[in-house]
Design a protein around this motif. Structure first.
Motif, short mmCIF file in Angstrom:
data_model
loop_
_atom_site.label_atom_id
_atom_site.label_comp_id
_atom_site.label_asym_id
_atom_site.label_seq_id
_atom_site.Cartn_x
_atom_site.Cartn_y
_atom_site.Cartn_z
N PRO A 30 52.80 33.21 39.45
CA PRO A 30 51.45 33.53 38.99
C PRO A 30 50.42 33.54 40.10
CG PRO A 30 52.52 32.00 37.48
CD PRO A 30 53.42 32.13 38.69
N ALA A 31 50.61 32.69 41.13
CA ALA A 31 49.62 32.59 42.19
C ALA A 31 49.58 33.83 43.06
CB ALA A 31 49.91 31.37 43.05
N THR A 32 50.69 34.56 43.16
CA THR A 32 50.72 35.74 44.02
C THR A 32 50.34 37.00 43.26
OG1 THR A 32 53.07 36.10 43.58
CG2 THR A 32 52.51 34.74 45.49
N CYS A 33 49.84 36.86 42.04
CA CYS A 33 49.52 38.02 41.23
C CYS A 33 48.09 38.49 41.42
CB CYS A 33 49.77 37.71 39.75
SG CYS A 33 51.50 37.43 39.38
N SER A 34 47.30 37.81 42.23
CA SER A 34 45.94 38.26 42.51
C SER A 34 45.69 38.16 44.01
CB SER A 34 44.92 37.40 41.76
OG SER A 34 45.02 36.04 42.14
N ALA A 35 45.19 39.25 44.58
CA ALA A 35 44.95 39.29 46.02
C ALA A 35 43.61 39.96 46.29
CB ALA A 35 46.07 40.05 46.73
N LEU A 36 42.93 39.48 47.33
CA LEU A 36 41.62 40.00 47.71
C LEU A 36 41.65 40.48 49.14
CD1 LEU A 36 38.59 40.22 46.78
CD2 LEU A 36 38.23 38.03 47.96
N LEU A 37 41.33 41.77 49.33
CA LEU A 37 41.21 42.33 50.68
C LEU A 37 39.80 42.08 51.17
CD1 LEU A 37 43.71 43.91 49.51
CD2 LEU A 37 43.02 45.79 51.00
N ARG B 245 49.37 42.57 38.05
CA ARG B 245 48.70 42.08 39.24
C ARG B 245 47.27 42.61 39.33
NH1 ARG B 245 53.84 41.51 39.95
NH2 ARG B 245 54.72 40.20 41.61
N VAL B 246 46.44 41.86 40.07
CA VAL B 246 45.06 42.26 40.34
C VAL B 246 44.86 42.28 41.85
CG1 VAL B 246 42.62 41.75 40.03
CG2 VAL B 246 44.25 41.17 38.22
N VAL B 247 44.39 43.40 42.36
CA VAL B 247 44.05 43.52 43.78
C VAL B 247 42.65 44.09 43.88
CG1 VAL B 247 44.70 44.45 46.03
CG2 VAL B 247 46.48 43.92 44.37
N ALA B 248 41.79 43.43 44.64
CA ALA B 248 40.41 43.89 44.79
C ALA B 248 40.01 43.81 46.26
CB ALA B 248 39.47 43.04 43.94
N SER B 249 38.89 44.44 46.59
CA SER B 249 38.38 44.37 47.96
C SER B 249 36.95 43.88 47.95
CB SER B 249 38.47 45.75 48.64
OG SER B 249 37.62 46.68 48.00
N PHE B 250 36.58 43.23 49.05
CA PHE B 250 35.23 42.67 49.17
C PHE B 250 34.84 42.67 50.63
CE2 PHE B 250 32.41 39.00 49.94
CZ PHE B 250 31.38 39.28 49.06
N GLN B 251 33.64 43.16 50.93
CA GLN B 251 33.11 43.11 52.29
C GLN B 251 31.82 42.31 52.29
OE1 GLN B 251 32.69 46.84 54.34
NE2 GLN B 251 31.54 45.97 56.04
N SER B 252 31.83 41.21 53.05
CA SER B 252 30.64 40.36 53.13
C SER B 252 29.52 41.08 53.86
CB SER B 252 30.97 39.07 53.88
OG SER B 252 31.93 38.30 53.18
#
Length: 279
Positions: A29-36, A181-188
Motif C-alpha cells: 500500500p505504501a508504494t501506491c502513491s508517488a509524488l514527482l 495507484r496515484v501519481v502526482a507532480s508538484f513544483q515548489s
C-alpha cells in the motif's frame, strides 16, 4: 504491476545500462502513491510516459487530471512510444478541471458506477498540484500558506481514499488484482529544477503532501558539464525516497529511521529521446 515509476524507468532503461534484469519493489500500500517534485515540464513528460506505459504495457485504465489541454504527446514521447496502438491510448481519460473545486468534484466522481464500469481505473494521475493549490487557472491570488496546506491535505486524502475504493472494486472482480495507484507532480515556488532542491525541502505544503504520498521522486538537473561530457542535451538526477521505499524493501517502518532510496539518471540526447539509467 510493479510500482509505476519503477516500471517506467525499467521500460525505458538506457541500452548501455545493462540492467535488464532489474525487478521492481514488492507491491505494498505504501508504494501506491508517488509524488514527482521538481521541474514542471519534465514532471509532465514523466507523468505522460507513466500513463502511456500503464495503458500500453500493462493494459489498465488511467485517469489523467491536468489544467493544460493536451493536444498531442510531446516529441520525446512520440519517439519513445511509436508503436503504441490507438486502442491503448483510448484507455487514458484526460480530464481538465480548472480549479481546486472542480478537481475535487471530478476525483470524487471516480466513486460513481459510471466510472467503474466496465473496468475501474488502476492509475490516477494529477499533473501540477501547485496550479490547483494556487488557483492559477481561475486567475485568483491564491490561498494563504496555512489554507494551502489544508487544501493540500484535503485533496491528498481524497486521492488516497479514491485509490483505496478503486482497489477494493478491482479486487472484488479479480482477487489477485494490483492496487490502484496515484501519481502526482508538484513544483515548489522558486524551484525551477535546479540541482540541490533546497527550495522544495523548506516548503510547508510539500511537507503535508509527503504525509500522503509515501514515495517522493525528486527531479534535479545535473551540471551542464555532465551533459556536455556525454554529448547529451540534458542530464537529470532522479531520487526515489520516502517511507514507502522503506516499506517496499521489507524493513520495519520507523519514524526516525532514514528511508531507503534509489537513484536514477535521466539522459536526454539531442534527438529528444528519454533514457533512464540506474545509478
Amino acid at each position: 504491476m510493479t510500482d509505476i515509476l519503477t516500471l517506467v524507468f525499467r521500460t525505458f532503461t538506457s541500452q548501455t545500462d545493462g540492467s535488464e534484469a532489474l525487478t521492481g519493489p514488492p507491491t505494498s500500500p505504501a508504494t501506491c502513491s508517488a509524488l514527482l517534485v521538481g521541474d514542471a515540464g519534465l514532471s509532465r513528460s514523466v507523468l505522460l510516459l507513466a500513463a502511456v506505459t500503464a495503458a500500453s504495457e500493462v493494459g489498465v485504465r488511467v485517469v489523467f487530471f491536468t489544467q493544460t489541454r493536451i493536444q498531442s504527446l510531446p516529441p520525446c514521447l512520440q519517439k519513445r512510444v511509436p508503436g503504441v496502438s490507438p486502442e491503448s491510448l483510448k484507455k487514458i481519460l484526460f480530464s481538465y478541471p480548472r480549479t481546486m473545486e472542480e478537481l475535487l468534484q471530478q476525483v470524487a466522481r471516480l466513486h460513481e458506477p459510471t466510472n467503474t464500469s466496465p473496468a475501474p481505473p488502476s492509475l490516477i494521475v494529477v499533473d501540477g498540484l501547485e496550479g490547483f493549490l494556487c488557483e492559477r487557472g481561475a486567475g485568483l491570488a491564491g490561498f494563504h500558506p496555512g489554507e494551502q496546506s489544508v487544501q493540500a491535505a484535503h485533496l491528498s486524502a481524497l486521492l488516497c481514499d479514491s485509490a483505496a475504493f478503486l482497489t477494493r472494486v478491482l479486487r472484488s472482480r479479480s482477487p489477485g488484482a494490483d492496487p490502484c495507484r496515484v501519481v502526482a507532480s508538484f513544483q515548489s515556488p522558486g524551484d525551477g529544477g535546479q540541482a540541490g532542491g533546497e527550495a522544495s525541502a523548506a516548503d510547508p505544503t510539500l511537507e503535508v503532501l509527503d504525509r500522503y504520498f509515501r514515495v517522493r521522486c525528486t527531479l534535479d538537473r545535473a551540471g551542464s558539464y555532465e551533459a556536455a561530457a556525454g554529448g547529451l542535451h540534458e542530464v537529470w538526477d532522479i531520487y526515489l525516497s520516502g517511507t514507502g521505499m522503506a516499506d517496499a524493501s521489507g524493513a520495519k517502518e520507523c519514524e526516525d529511521r532514514p528511508a531507503a532510496a534509489q537513484e536514477w539518471k535521466l539522459l536526454i540526447p539531442p534527438d529528444g529521446l528519454m533514457e533512464f539509467k540506474l545509478v
